[in-house]
Motif scaffolding. Structure first.
Motif, mmCIF file in Angstrom:
data_model
loop_
_atom_site.group_PDB
_atom_site.id
_atom_site.type_symbol
_atom_site.label_atom_id
_atom_site.label_comp_id
_atom_site.label_asym_id
_atom_site.label_seq_id
_atom_site.Cartn_x
_atom_site.Cartn_y
_atom_site.Cartn_z
ATOM 1 N N SER A 83 0.823 -1.226 0.000
ATOM 2 C CA SER A 83 0.000 0.000 0.000
ATOM 3 C C SER A 83 0.851 1.268 0.000
ATOM 4 O O SER A 83 0.359 2.337 -0.349
ATOM 5 C CB SER A 83 -0.964 0.001 1.196
ATOM 6 O OG SER A 83 -0.237 0.081 2.408
ATOM 7 N N LYS A 89 2.526 4.140 -9.971
ATOM 8 C CA LYS A 89 1.306 3.386 -10.248
ATOM 9 C C LYS A 89 0.923 3.387 -11.723
ATOM 10 O O LYS A 89 0.100 2.591 -12.137
ATOM 11 C CB LYS A 89 0.166 3.883 -9.372
ATOM 12 C CG LYS A 89 0.497 3.622 -7.908
ATOM 13 C CD LYS A 89 -0.665 3.612 -7.008
ATOM 14 C CE LYS A 89 -0.110 3.258 -5.623
ATOM 15 N NZ LYS A 89 -1.040 3.249 -4.590
ATOM 16 N N ASP A 90 1.554 4.235 -12.542
ATOM 17 C CA ASP A 90 1.313 4.211 -13.988
ATOM 18 C C ASP A 90 2.058 3.061 -14.662
ATOM 19 O O ASP A 90 1.739 2.692 -15.788
ATOM 20 C CB ASP A 90 1.753 5.534 -14.637
ATOM 21 C CG ASP A 90 0.858 6.698 -14.233
ATOM 22 O OD1 ASP A 90 -0.308 6.447 -13.832
ATOM 23 O OD2 ASP A 90 1.329 7.843 -14.304
ATOM 24 N N SER A 104 2.166 -3.148 -12.454
ATOM 25 C CA SER A 104 2.197 -3.293 -10.994
ATOM 26 C C SER A 104 3.402 -4.118 -10.518
ATOM 27 O O SER A 104 3.992 -3.813 -9.482
ATOM 28 C CB SER A 104 0.897 -3.916 -10.481
ATOM 29 O OG SER A 104 0.757 -5.235 -10.955
ATOM 30 N N PRO A 122 4.729 4.261 -4.041
ATOM 31 C CA PRO A 122 4.474 5.670 -4.397
ATOM 32 C C PRO A 122 3.520 5.816 -5.580
ATOM 33 O O PRO A 122 3.544 5.012 -6.522
ATOM 34 C CB PRO A 122 5.871 6.204 -4.753
ATOM 35 C CG PRO A 122 6.826 5.296 -4.044
ATOM 36 C CD PRO A 122 6.168 3.955 -4.030
ATOM 37 N N ASP A 123 2.708 6.850 -5.527
ATOM 38 C CA ASP A 123 1.711 7.095 -6.572
ATOM 39 C C ASP A 123 2.333 7.265 -7.954
ATOM 40 O O ASP A 123 1.758 6.821 -8.951
ATOM 41 C CB ASP A 123 0.864 8.328 -6.228
ATOM 42 C CG ASP A 123 -0.060 8.083 -5.049
ATOM 43 O OD1 ASP A 123 -0.412 6.905 -4.800
ATOM 44 O OD2 ASP A 123 -0.426 9.059 -4.364
ATOM 45 N N PHE A 124 3.503 7.890 -8.032
ATOM 46 C CA PHE A 124 4.086 8.142 -9.360
ATOM 47 C C PHE A 124 4.574 6.849 -10.037
ATOM 48 O O PHE A 124 4.884 6.848 -11.212
ATOM 49 C CB PHE A 124 5.209 9.180 -9.302
ATOM 50 C CG PHE A 124 6.413 8.780 -8.494
ATOM 51 C CD1 PHE A 124 7.471 8.087 -9.074
ATOM 52 C CD2 PHE A 124 6.505 9.117 -7.152
ATOM 53 C CE1 PHE A 124 8.575 7.737 -8.331
ATOM 54 C CE2 PHE A 124 7.621 8.775 -6.407
ATOM 55 C CZ PHE A 124 8.667 8.070 -7.004
ATOM 56 N N TRP A 154 9.875 -0.287 -6.014
ATOM 57 C CA TRP A 154 9.671 0.120 -4.627
ATOM 58 C C TRP A 154 10.489 -0.763 -3.678
ATOM 59 O O TRP A 154 11.182 -0.274 -2.785
ATOM 60 C CB TRP A 154 8.185 0.083 -4.286
ATOM 61 C CG TRP A 154 7.804 0.466 -2.886
ATOM 62 C CD1 TRP A 154 7.029 -0.258 -2.028
ATOM 63 C CD2 TRP A 154 8.145 1.667 -2.180
ATOM 64 N NE1 TRP A 154 6.873 0.403 -0.848
ATOM 65 C CE2 TRP A 154 7.557 1.604 -0.903
ATOM 66 C CE3 TRP A 154 8.901 2.787 -2.494
ATOM 67 C CZ2 TRP A 154 7.691 2.600 0.054
ATOM 68 C CZ3 TRP A 154 9.031 3.793 -1.552
ATOM 69 C CH2 TRP A 154 8.445 3.691 -0.286
ATOM 70 N N ALA A 189 6.382 -1.800 -10.745
ATOM 71 C CA ALA A 189 6.264 -0.774 -9.702
ATOM 72 C C ALA A 189 6.649 -1.363 -8.335
ATOM 73 O O ALA A 189 7.383 -0.717 -7.570
ATOM 74 C CB ALA A 189 4.837 -0.211 -9.668
ATOM 75 N N GLN A 190 6.164 -2.560 -8.053
ATOM 76 C CA GLN A 190 6.484 -3.195 -6.771
ATOM 77 C C GLN A 190 7.973 -3.533 -6.668
ATOM 78 O O GLN A 190 8.577 -3.371 -5.610
ATOM 79 C CB GLN A 190 5.631 -4.451 -6.568
ATOM 80 C CG GLN A 190 4.184 -4.131 -6.261
ATOM 81 C CD GLN A 190 3.351 -5.381 -6.015
ATOM 82 O OE1 GLN A 190 3.847 -6.499 -5.987
ATOM 83 N NE2 GLN A 190 2.049 -5.173 -5.827
ATOM 84 N N GLN A 218 11.652 8.728 -0.725
ATOM 85 C CA GLN A 218 10.448 8.143 -0.114
ATOM 86 C C GLN A 218 10.783 6.816 0.581
ATOM 87 O O GLN A 218 10.239 6.526 1.646
ATOM 88 C CB GLN A 218 9.342 7.950 -1.155
ATOM 89 C CG GLN A 218 8.655 9.247 -1.524
ATOM 90 C CD GLN A 218 7.402 9.022 -2.362
ATOM 91 O OE1 GLN A 218 7.082 7.916 -2.767
ATOM 92 N NE2 GLN A 218 6.685 10.114 -2.629
#
Length: 194
Positions: free
Chosen positions: A120, A127-128, A131, A123-125, A138, A134-135, A186
């Motif tokens: 959760s 999410k484009d 997934s 970061p929002d940036f 992160w 992105a994971q 972040q």
């Protein structure tokens, strides 16, 4: 004279039969000079009296001709998670070959954070992106922040891994160094608060 021998072409090697005959002659001469026990002299005489090809030799059956079985063990997660493994080793074994880390339950366990909280917090940036990518981005940023915070004194052991992590991030974030810096900041903030 030695230079002449050095630069002269080598003489053709004698045939195996000639070598055998020469050896046989030398042994015979040696027998005439040396004194051997009758048993030894009999063995030597029998072996050199034959005009046939050199005798063949076999290895006695009492001597093992097989090599011992060996196995090579390469580092794996089972080694790194053993009873005597250092926490750093347990953590870095989670790194993938491309430099990334998966956002998995074993990764979350190493950070002592619930996996759902990690997911959760992506970061929002990011999410484009896909997934999974992105994971991974992160998790890789979190891993770098975790290394810097928890294993700073071992920096010389993981600095090359960190370089690979940063290359993974910059490649998969589209080469944007500002987004990379934002992601790493972040991740550092998240690690310091959890």
């Amino acid at each position: 004279d030695s230079l002449i021998n050095f630069f002269s072409p080598p003489s053709p090697s004698p045939s195996p039969d000639n070598d055998y005959q020469k050896s046989k002659h030398l042994i015979t001469e040696q027998l005439e000079v040396e004194q051997f026990s009758p048993a030894t002299e009999s063995i030597i005489s029998d072996s050199i009296d034959s005009d046939s090809n050199p005798p063949s030799y076999s290895i006695p059956s009492s001597i093992s001709t097989t090599l011992p079985s060996t196995s090579v063990t390469y580092p794996s997660s089972s080694i790194a998670t053993g009873a005597h493994a250092r926490p750093l080793d347990v953590f870095i074994v989670l790194q993938q070959a491309d430099g990334s880390f998966d956002l998995s339950s074993s990764f979350a366990k190493q950070l002592s954070v619930d996996i759902d909280k990690l997911i959760s917090a992506v970061p929002d940036f990011l999410k484009d992106l896909d997934s999974k990518v992105a994971q991974r981005l992160w998790a890789t940023a979190l891993a770098l922040a975790h290394l810097e915070r928890s294993f700073a004194s071992y920096n010389s052991e993981w600095s090359l891994l960190a370089t690979k992590m940063e290359k993974y991030i910059i490649k998969n974030i589209g080469g944007n160094s500002n987004l990379k810096s934002q992601l790493l900041l972040q991740a550092q903030t998240f690690i310091s608060h959890n």
